[in-house]
Write a protein that holds these residues in place. Structure first.
Motif, PDB file in Angstrom:
ATOM      1  N   GLY A 154      50.772 112.067  60.573  1.00 27.46           N
ATOM      2  CA  GLY A 154      50.294 112.601  59.304  1.00 27.46           C
ATOM      3  C   GLY A 154      49.229 111.751  58.656  1.00 27.46           C
ATOM      4  N   GLY A 155      48.499 110.978  59.455  1.00 27.12           N
ATOM      5  CA  GLY A 155      47.436 110.127  58.937  1.00 27.12           C
ATOM      6  C   GLY A 155      47.910 108.775  58.472  1.00 27.12           C
ATOM      7  N   VAL A 156      49.200 108.496  58.614  1.00 24.22           N
ATOM      8  CA  VAL A 156      49.748 107.216  58.140  1.00 24.22           C
ATOM      9  C   VAL A 156      49.295 106.064  59.027  1.00 24.22           C
ATOM     10  CG1 VAL A 156      51.875 105.905  57.757  1.00 24.22           C
ATOM     11  CG2 VAL A 156      51.751 108.319  57.094  1.00 24.22           C
ATOM     12  N   ILE A 157      49.297 106.278  60.329  1.00 27.20           N
ATOM     13  CA  ILE A 157      48.915 105.218  61.272  1.00 27.20           C
ATOM     14  C   ILE A 157      47.406 105.254  61.482  1.00 27.20           C
ATOM     15  CG2 ILE A 157      49.177 104.350  63.619  1.00 27.20           C
ATOM     16  CD1 ILE A 157      51.953 105.514  63.684  1.00 27.20           C
ATOM     17  N   PRO A 158      46.702 104.177  61.115  1.00 22.79           N
ATOM     18  CA  PRO A 158      45.243 104.176  61.295  1.00 22.79           C
ATOM     19  C   PRO A 158      44.865 104.120  62.769  1.00 22.79           C
ATOM     20  CG  PRO A 158      46.012 102.029  60.539  1.00 22.79           C
ATOM     21  CD  PRO A 158      47.189 102.941  60.484  1.00 22.79           C
ATOM     22  N   LEU A 159      43.596 104.386  63.026  1.00 19.65           N
ATOM     23  CA  LEU A 159      43.130 104.498  64.400  1.00 19.65           C
ATOM     24  C   LEU A 159      43.327 103.207  65.178  1.00 19.65           C
ATOM     25  CD1 LEU A 159      41.785 106.698  66.154  1.00 19.65           C
ATOM     26  CD2 LEU A 159      39.588 105.639  65.614  1.00 19.65           C
ATOM     27  N   TRP A 160      43.032 102.060  64.583  1.00 22.04           N
ATOM     28  CA  TRP A 160      43.105 100.804  65.315  1.00 22.04           C
ATOM     29  C   TRP A 160      44.551 100.456  65.692  1.00 22.04           C
ATOM     30  CZ3 TRP A 160      45.750  96.492  63.622  1.00 22.04           C
ATOM     31  CH2 TRP A 160      46.129  96.462  62.283  1.00 22.04           C
ATOM     32  N   VAL A 161      45.497 100.823  64.852  1.00 26.20           N
ATOM     33  CA  VAL A 161      46.904 100.603  65.189  1.00 26.20           C
ATOM     34  C   VAL A 161      47.311 101.516  66.347  1.00 26.20           C
ATOM     35  CG1 VAL A 161      49.288 100.742  64.352  1.00 26.20           C
ATOM     36  CG2 VAL A 161      47.484  99.858  62.855  1.00 26.20           C
ATOM     37  N   GLY A 162      46.798 102.752  66.319  1.00 29.30           N
ATOM     38  CA  GLY A 162      47.066 103.669  67.424  1.00 29.30           C
ATOM     39  C   GLY A 162      46.539 103.138  68.745  1.00 29.30           C
ATOM     40  N   VAL A 163      45.390 102.454  68.700  1.00 25.95           N
ATOM     41  CA  VAL A 163      44.840 101.841  69.915  1.00 25.95           C
ATOM     42  C   VAL A 163      45.782 100.771  70.453  1.00 25.95           C
ATOM     43  CG1 VAL A 163      42.975 100.392  70.806  1.00 25.95           C
ATOM     44  CG2 VAL A 163      42.437 102.348  69.356  1.00 25.95           C
ATOM     45  N   LEU A 164      46.325  99.953  69.554  1.00 26.99           N
ATOM     46  CA  LEU A 164      47.253  98.901  69.971  1.00 26.99           C
ATOM     47  C   LEU A 164      48.533  99.491  70.556  1.00 26.99           C
ATOM     48  CD1 LEU A 164      46.914  96.337  67.025  1.00 26.99           C
ATOM     49  CD2 LEU A 164      45.943  96.182  69.329  1.00 26.99           C
ATOM     50  N   ILE A 165      49.010 100.576  69.935  1.00 25.40           N
ATOM     51  CA  ILE A 165      50.205 101.236  70.468  1.00 25.40           C
ATOM     52  C   ILE A 165      49.933 101.781  71.864  1.00 25.40           C
ATOM     53  CG2 ILE A 165      51.761 103.200  70.166  1.00 25.40           C
ATOM     54  CD1 ILE A 165      51.446 102.841  67.143  1.00 25.40           C
ATOM     55  N   THR A 166      48.752 102.371  72.024  1.00 26.14           N
ATOM     56  CA  THR A 166      48.386 102.920  73.329  1.00 26.14           C
ATOM     57  C   THR A 166      48.291 101.824  74.384  1.00 26.14           C
ATOM     58  OG1 THR A 166      47.141 104.684  72.243  1.00 26.14           O
ATOM     59  CG2 THR A 166      46.653 104.281  74.557  1.00 26.14           C
ATOM     60  N   ALA A 167      47.871 100.638  73.967  1.00 27.91           N
ATOM     61  CA  ALA A 167      47.746  99.522  74.911  1.00 27.91           C
ATOM     62  C   ALA A 167      49.082  99.168  75.548  1.00 27.91           C
ATOM     63  CB  ALA A 167      47.165  98.301  74.210  1.00 27.91           C
ATOM     64  N   LEU A 168      50.162  99.497  74.862  1.00 24.36           N
ATOM     65  CA  LEU A 168      51.490  99.169  75.387  1.00 24.36           C
ATOM     66  C   LEU A 168      51.855 100.012  76.599  1.00 24.36           C
ATOM     67  CD1 LEU A 168      53.464  98.812  72.021  1.00 24.36           C
ATOM     68  CD2 LEU A 168      52.528  96.986  73.454  1.00 24.36           C
ATOM     69  N   ASP A 169      51.076 101.065  76.872  1.00 22.25           N
ATOM     70  CA  ASP A 169      51.441 101.922  78.002  1.00 22.25           C
ATOM     71  C   ASP A 169      51.360 101.187  79.337  1.00 22.25           C
ATOM     72  OD1 ASP A 169      48.764 101.864  78.768  1.00 22.25           O
ATOM     73  OD2 ASP A 169      48.313 103.813  77.922  1.00 22.25           O
ATOM     74  N   CYS A 170      50.597 100.069  79.376  1.00 21.87           N
ATOM     75  CA  CYS A 170      50.549  99.315  80.626  1.00 21.87           C
ATOM     76  C   CYS A 170      51.913  98.703  80.935  1.00 21.87           C
ATOM     77  CB  CYS A 170      49.467  98.240  80.589  1.00 21.87           C
ATOM     78  SG  CYS A 170      49.768  96.900  79.422  1.00 21.87           S
ATOM     79  N   PHE A 171      52.696  98.441  79.887  1.00 18.17           N
ATOM     80  CA  PHE A 171      54.041  97.913  80.113  1.00 18.17           C
ATOM     81  C   PHE A 171      54.968  99.030  80.614  1.00 18.17           C
ATOM     82  CE2 PHE A 171      52.172  95.064  76.943  1.00 18.17           C
ATOM     83  CZ  PHE A 171      52.329  93.850  77.594  1.00 18.17           C
ATOM     84  N   ILE A 172      54.716 100.266  80.154  1.00 20.24           N
ATOM     85  CA  ILE A 172      55.461 101.405  80.702  1.00 20.24           C
ATOM     86  C   ILE A 172      55.152 101.531  82.193  1.00 20.24           C
ATOM     87  CG2 ILE A 172      55.746 103.921  80.618  1.00 20.24           C
ATOM     88  CD1 ILE A 172      54.990 103.819  77.677  1.00 20.24           C
ATOM     89  N   PHE A 173      53.885 101.365  82.514  1.00 23.72           N
ATOM     90  CA  PHE A 173      53.444 101.427  83.906  1.00 23.72           C
ATOM     91  C   PHE A 173      54.153 100.373  84.751  1.00 23.72           C
ATOM     92  CE2 PHE A 173      50.406  99.696  87.034  1.00 23.72           C
ATOM     93  CZ  PHE A 173      50.219 100.804  87.831  1.00 23.72           C
ATOM     94  N   LEU A 174      54.179  99.132  84.258  1.00 22.82           N
ATOM     95  CA  LEU A 174      54.822  98.052  84.996  1.00 22.82           C
ATOM     96  C   LEU A 174      56.320  98.286  85.126  1.00 22.82           C
ATOM     97  CD1 LEU A 174      52.950  94.990  83.436  1.00 22.82           C
ATOM     98  CD2 LEU A 174      52.646  95.935  85.713  1.00 22.82           C
ATOM     99  N   PHE A 175      56.931  98.836  84.086  1.00 23.25           N
ATOM    100  CA  PHE A 175      58.364  99.111  84.110  1.00 23.25           C
ATOM    101  C   PHE A 175      58.685 100.194  85.137  1.00 23.25           C
ATOM    102  CE2 PHE A 175      61.843 101.849  82.570  1.00 23.25           C
ATOM    103  CZ  PHE A 175      62.890 100.939  82.631  1.00 23.25           C
ATOM    104  N   LEU A 176      57.909 101.269  85.124  1.00 25.21           N
ATOM    105  CA  LEU A 176      58.192 102.376  86.027  1.00 25.21           C
ATOM    106  C   LEU A 176      57.917 102.013  87.479  1.00 25.21           C
ATOM    107  CD1 LEU A 176      56.788 105.405  83.996  1.00 25.21           C
ATOM    108  CD2 LEU A 176      59.184 104.899  84.480  1.00 25.21           C
ATOM    109  N   GLU A 177      56.866 101.249  87.728  1.00 23.77           N
ATOM    110  CA  GLU A 177      56.524 100.942  89.111  1.00 23.77           C
ATOM    111  C   GLU A 177      57.581 100.069  89.778  1.00 23.77           C
ATOM    112  OE1 GLU A 177      52.916  98.860  89.576  1.00 23.77           O
ATOM    113  OE2 GLU A 177      53.531  97.094  88.480  1.00 23.77           O
ATOM    114  N   SER A 178      58.326  99.310  88.990  1.00 19.98           N
ATOM    115  CA  SER A 178      59.367  98.473  89.568  1.00 19.98           C
ATOM    116  C   SER A 178      60.535  99.298  90.093  1.00 19.98           C
ATOM    117  CB  SER A 178      59.867  97.465  88.525  1.00 19.98           C
ATOM    118  OG  SER A 178      60.516  98.128  87.450  1.00 19.98           O
ATOM    119  N   TYR A 179      60.629 100.559  89.676  1.00 18.31           N
ATOM    120  CA  TYR A 179      61.709 101.430  90.123  1.00 18.31           C
ATOM    121  C   TYR A 179      61.277 102.397  91.229  1.00 18.31           C
ATOM    122  CZ  TYR A 179      64.667  99.787  86.352  1.00 18.31           C
ATOM    123  OH  TYR A 179      65.429  99.003  85.523  1.00 18.31           O
TER     124      TYR A 179
END
Length: 501
Positions: A154-179
């Motif tokens: 709803g516009g609460v999270i600014p764009l730059w914070v969204g970028v940082l959140i998106t950056a965490l997807d590499c950890f999802i990648f590392l987590f999933l690849e281990s399985y």
């Protein structure tokens, strides 16, 4: 034997060639041996075992850059470019099938083969160009995900914070690849299904004319006022890093490359699953284009619609039925951005390892490739508000940057799959080779138009014009070099024998 017990970790640290391996059951090997020289009959069970790489590959056809191309084509050109979307997807399928065939028949991916095929200086240029295309695509994907997060919050999270959140997807990648690779493929299947459901709901809400849709699909039409959208639509569908990626993804299944029967069977199944995956991607892109064609074609705001305000204008026009259409759009955009950022990280690892022969721990590779996109994306987010038209201009610039890299993936691919020294029995024939070069020439011409159009608008001042002209001459010279280079000068040396039985 269960599938889980057969899986090896994705890109394991102790695997010298950095490839994903899934063992094949003893019964299947026995079946191959019993059919000496012939591929076994079609099996739905085996098709399921080979299903996965094509769906990871098709995500590049559904990234935020592609969605923006869809919405602009629909809003400005209406249904008139649906036929082009269909044929662009078909051309993309041909390219991806060649990429898959290269990976299966040689046991190596395109970046590795380019390192061995070309002299060191040319290999470095190809590597740099591939990295630039990847970074440009990744910035779009990260920013697209951040916009989706902003919409859903709803516009609460600014764009730059969204970028940082998106950056965490590499950890999802590392987590999933281990399985294991199947878990990763299942994750992407969920994201693709999310996109399909989201855009199908919006398609149903807009209720487009079936007659107009059929005409748009079957009748080729491009007017002078829509040529920019037509070129952009094709450019968004063909992404250079995806060509490199698919040739590596197909090696996630253990193939005995010494037997023609095994390779032939693998190629057949990969062809089927790639065609199915790109059919789904076409349907999703078709839904997206149609929604904006129905809603905004011929309106005053058609030229000003971007990724963020698209959801808001749809909400104002249609309101909400079961769910607010704004959040349906945001959810589809988030699935698009998240899936494509992870596959870009994946592609970056193969490109770096293949071209530079660098073998490092997987978390270090993921951190490097992710940082190359996140740092520029944060700068963009801090400098520009997502509602500003500057972000749309940035997307156009990034699309142009990716477009100029297309020849540096297509030309090596076609030349490699045409060489007997590389492909052996599985090199492509004259007809397919001719068709591939026609498609490549068309795509290069399309992207050349984008390049000239973009730079012609940017040429201001003698110094800048001179720099751009020098760049264009060097660019053209390298493309010509890749095309006319004598194959006898190849530094390629086979490492794995081609099938002989």
């Amino acid at each position: 034997m269960s599938m889980a017990s057969q899986e090896a970790p994705l890109l394991p640290a102790d695997d010298s060639d950095g490839k994903v391996i899934i063992s094949v059951s003893d019964e299947e090997w026995s079946e191959v041996e019993a059919n000496d020289g012939l591929a076994p009959p079609f099996s739905w069970r085996k098709l399921w075992r080979f299903t996965g790489p094509g769906f990871l590959m098709c995500i590049a056809f559904l990234d935020p850059g592609s969605l923006e191309g869809d919405l602009q084509a629909g809003a400005i050109a209406g249904y008139s470019l649906l036929w082009l979307l269909l044929w662009a997807t078909a051309m993309g399928l041909l390219i991806q099938l060649l990429s898959a065939k290269l990976g299966v028949a040689t046991g190596r991916h395109l970046a590795e083969l380019c390192r061995e095929e070309y002299p060191q200086w040319a290999g470095i240029v190809l590597w740099v160009m591939a990295e630039l295309a990847l970074i440009a695509s990744d910035i779009q994907e990260v920013v697209g995900s951040a916009i989706a997060i902003r919409i859903l919050s709803g516009g609460v999270i600014p764009l730059w914070v969204g970028v940082l959140i998106t950056a965490l997807d590499c950890f999802i990648f590392l987590f999933l690849e281990s399985y294991g690779v199947r878990k990763l493929e299942a994750f992407f299947a969920v994201l693709i299904a999310t996109m399909a459901i989201s855009f199908a709901i919006m398609f149903g809400e807009t209720k487009p004319s079936r007659k107009d849709l059929l005409i748009g699909l079957l009748v080729p039409k491009v007017s002078p006022s829509t040529i920019t959208q037509a070129v952009g639509l094709v450019g968004c569908v063909i992404t250079p890093h995806n060509v490199f990626l698919h040739s590596a993804l197909v090696q996630s299944r253990k193939i005995n490359t010494k037997r023609k029967s095994c390779v032939t069977e693998a190629i057949r199944y990969y062809y089927i699953e790639s065609a199915a995956a790109l059919t789904i991607s076409f349907v999703i892109n078709f839904f997206a284009t149609t929604v904006f064609a129905k809603s905004f074609y011929g309106t005053k705001i058609a030229g000003g619609i971007g990724l963020e305000n698209a959801g808001h204008v749809l909400q104002e026009k249609y309101g909400a039925a079961l769910f607010p259409i704004l959040y349906i759009w945001g959810l589809g955009l988030l699935a698009s951005g998240q899936s494509s950022t992870i596959t870009s990280t994946y592609a970056g690892q193969f490109i770096m390892e293949g071209f530079r022969n660098l073998h490092m721990k997987k978390w270090i590779r993921a951190l490097i490739t992710r940082s190359c996109a996140v740092v520029p994306a944060i700068i963009v987010a801090l400098c520009f508000d997502s509602s500003d038209t500057t972000v749309d201009a940035l997307n156009e610039s990034l699309n142009s940057l990716q477009s100029i890299q297309v020849p540096f993936a297509l030309i090596p691919l076609i030349k490699l799959v045409s060489k007997e020294q590389v492909m052996g029995f599985f090199r492509i024939g004259f007809i397919l080779k001719t068709l591939a070069w026609i498609v490549a020439a068309f795509l290069i011409a399309i992207n050349g138009y984008l390049l000239v159009d973009y730079f012609s608008n940017e040429m201001q001042g003698l110094l800048l014009t001179s720099i751009i002209c020098v760049f264009l001459m060097l660019y053209l010279a390298f493309v010509i070099y890749l095309i006319v280079r004598d194959d006898s000068l190849s530094v390629f040396r086979k490492k794995s024998p081609n099938p002989t039985t």
